[in-house]
Design an enzyme around this catalytic site. Structure first.
Site, PDB file in Angstrom:
ATOM      1  N   PRO A  98       0.704  -1.295  -0.215  1.00  0.00           N
ATOM      2  CA  PRO A  98       0.378  -0.713  -0.037  1.00  0.00           C
ATOM      3  C   PRO A  98       0.918   1.237   0.310  1.00  0.00           C
ATOM      4  O   PRO A  98       2.196   1.315   0.652  1.00  0.00           O
ATOM      5  CB  PRO A  98      -0.470  -0.135   1.267  1.00  0.00           C
ATOM      6  CG  PRO A  98       0.009  -1.636   1.851  1.00  0.00           C
ATOM      7  CD  PRO A  98       0.859  -1.678   1.239  1.00  0.00           C
ATOM      8  N   GLY A 102       4.230   4.562   4.856  1.00  0.00           N
ATOM      9  CA  GLY A 102       5.409   3.924   5.353  1.00  0.00           C
ATOM     10  C   GLY A 102       6.097   2.894   5.204  1.00  0.00           C
ATOM     11  O   GLY A 102       6.976   2.784   6.417  1.00  0.00           O
ATOM     12  N   LEU A 103       5.640   2.148   4.221  1.00  0.00           N
ATOM     13  CA  LEU A 103       6.308   0.469   3.726  1.00  0.00           C
ATOM     14  C   LEU A 103       6.867   0.711   2.656  1.00  0.00           C
ATOM     15  O   LEU A 103       7.343  -0.737   2.319  1.00  0.00           O
ATOM     16  CB  LEU A 103       5.075  -0.599   3.634  1.00  0.00           C
ATOM     17  CG  LEU A 103       4.151  -0.536   4.860  1.00  0.00           C
ATOM     18  CD1 LEU A 103       2.809  -1.594   4.178  1.00  0.00           C
ATOM     19  CD2 LEU A 103       4.415  -0.927   6.062  1.00  0.00           C
ATOM     20  N   GLY A 104       7.732   1.597   2.397  1.00  0.00           N
ATOM     21  CA  GLY A 104       9.057   2.237   1.775  1.00  0.00           C
ATOM     22  C   GLY A 104       7.853   1.459   0.249  1.00  0.00           C
ATOM     23  O   GLY A 104       9.198   1.097  -0.920  1.00  0.00           O
ATOM     24  N   ASP A 148      16.275   3.480   2.383  1.00  0.00           N
ATOM     25  CA  ASP A 148      14.578   2.724   2.375  1.00  0.00           C
ATOM     26  C   ASP A 148      15.400   1.924   1.194  1.00  0.00           C
ATOM     27  O   ASP A 148      14.909   0.710   0.628  1.00  0.00           O
ATOM     28  CB  ASP A 148      13.536   3.015   2.020  1.00  0.00           C
ATOM     29  CG  ASP A 148      13.467   4.025   2.902  1.00  0.00           C
ATOM     30  OD1 ASP A 148      12.821   3.897   4.247  1.00  0.00           O
ATOM     31  OD2 ASP A 148      11.729   3.624   2.458  1.00  0.00           O
TER      32      ASP A 148
HETATM   33  O1  PMV Z   1       7.067   5.871   7.146  1.00  0.00           O
HETATM   34  P1  PMV Z   1       8.176   6.833   6.392  1.00  0.00           P
HETATM   35  O2  PMV Z   1       8.695   5.480   5.737  1.00  0.00           O
HETATM   36  O3  PMV Z   1       8.866   7.918   5.102  1.00  0.00           O
HETATM   37  O4  PMV Z   1      10.178   6.919   7.177  1.00  0.00           O
HETATM   38  C1  PMV Z   1      10.160   7.755   7.399  1.00  0.00           C
HETATM   39  C2  PMV Z   1      11.457   7.793   8.076  1.00  0.00           C
HETATM   40  C3  PMV Z   1      12.035   8.736   9.487  1.00  0.00           C
HETATM   41  O5  PMV Z   1      13.100   7.897  10.393  1.00  0.00           O
HETATM   42  C4  PMV Z   1      10.799   9.471   9.802  1.00  0.00           C
HETATM   43  C5  PMV Z   1      12.604   9.789   8.205  1.00  0.00           C
HETATM   44  C6  PMV Z   1      13.804   9.572   7.818  1.00  0.00           C
HETATM   45  O6  PMV Z   1      14.295   9.896   6.456  1.00  0.00           O
HETATM   46  O7  PMV Z   1      14.250   8.583   8.212  1.00  0.00           O
END
Ligand code: PMV
Length: 311
Positions: A98, A102-104, A148
């Site tokens: 999805p 936040g799952l890349g 990521d």
């Molecule tokens: O939700 P995501 O996958 O965009 O993760 C962001 C992770 C943070 O630590 C909040 C930002 C970053 O650039 O590391």
């Protein structure tokens, strides 16, 4: 010419937000993938996906494009130029991840896109594909650390610290339960919110960073031992820190409370404000049933050890 490549999404097991301020973080590739199909065609660039389509000429200016598919257009243009190719390209994206949660999904799309388009012209080169994917991702999120894309290329579990990555070796393949709040979050806004918190509470924040680093060290040895019970406890401690810096909300807190009734521990994964939470348990099916009974959308993922793949 035709090519296919795929790449995994990720969860952040520990350390999101604090990592932006110099602590360590643990990222894990998951067995949910984005696949990109690329094909040379006579004219035009045609990009198709579940989140939208683009059709344009190869010489279109990137600044004229406002689409989440911009990284793929960037890759098509950059690689066409590199290989002196002046015709069209069809790019199709199929995703099991999805988006905006936040799952890349966007980094997996950049990695699979870079790999698929690159292999239209050349043999796959991991380091080149990683550089291309990170540059492509930066057309959308210019501050991207590249973390990521790196975990998506290599697969497995990695410790990220000050721009460097160390893969954790001999990791057992455990299950991670991912629950979706269905609230789309903005990483940029959440990162700014944490920066404000840090400015107002510098001493407290610095203490929290020390705790986070210790949690990451502890979690690294627990991962190797496959001690999900203790690892879950560390996740709950990490969640307390995330809550204190203001990136949780009522919906996420409620989901975590419900999940914690039947798991070893849970936390937000990624930027917070929405997105997903992760939980650990040995009883996956029972947990999934319980979460679903409580109207929580969830899935179970395993660690992906393959990283990106080309056909
Ligand atoms: O939700 P995501 O996958 O965009 O993760 C962001 C992770 C943070 O630590 C909040 C930002 C970053 O650039 O590391």
């Amino acid at each position: 010419m035709k090519s296919i490549a795929s790449a995994p999404g990720k969860v952040i097991l520990f350390g999101e937000h604090f990592v932006v301020h110099g602590t360590k973080a643990i990222l894990c590739a998951i067995d949910k993938r984005v696949t990109v199909y690329a094909k040379t065609i006579p004219d035009k660039i045609v990009i198709k996906s579940d989140i939208g389509d683009i059709t344009c000429d190869l010489d279109v200016k990137l600044t004229e494009i406002n689409s989440p598919l911009k990284p793929l257009l960037y890759l098509a243009k950059r690689l066409s130029k590199k290989y002196d190719y002046n015709f069209g390209m069809s790019i199709m994206v199929k995703s099991e991840i999805p988006s905006g949660m936040g799952l890349g999904s966007s980094s997996a799309c950049c990695v699979a896109g870079a790999a698929a388009i690159y292999t239209l012209f050349d043999k796959p080169d991991k380091e080149e594909i990683l550089k291309l994917a990170i540059d492509a991702e930066k057309t959308i999120y210019s501050d991207s650390s590249g973390a990521d894309c790196t975990v998506s290329i290599h697969g497995g579990i990695m410790i990220y610290h000050n721009g460097k990555f160390v893969k954790i070796r001999d990791v057992p393949n455990f299950n991670i339960i991912i629950s979706n709040s269905n609230i789309v979050h903005s990483t940029k806004n959440m990162v700014s919110k944490v920066k404000e918190f840090k400015e107002k509470n510098s001493k407290e924040f610095s203490k929290m960073c020390d705790i986070e680093n210790k949690l990451v060290d502890n979690a690294t040895s627990l991962i190797k031992k496959n001690d999900l019970k203790q690892l879950g406890r560390c996740m709950t401690q990490n969640q307390d820190l995330l809550k204190n810096i203001g990136i949780s909300n009522d919906k996420l807190n409620k989901m975590i409370k419900i999940a914690n009734q039947v798991t070893y521990g849970s936390k937000i994964t990624g930027a917070g404000g929405g997105g997903c939470i992760i939980s650990l348990s040995d009883n996956i099916q029972d947990v999934i049933n319980y979460l679903k009974e409580n109207k929580i959308e969830c899935l179970s993922a395993k660690i992906d050890f393959k990283g990106f793949l080309t056909d």
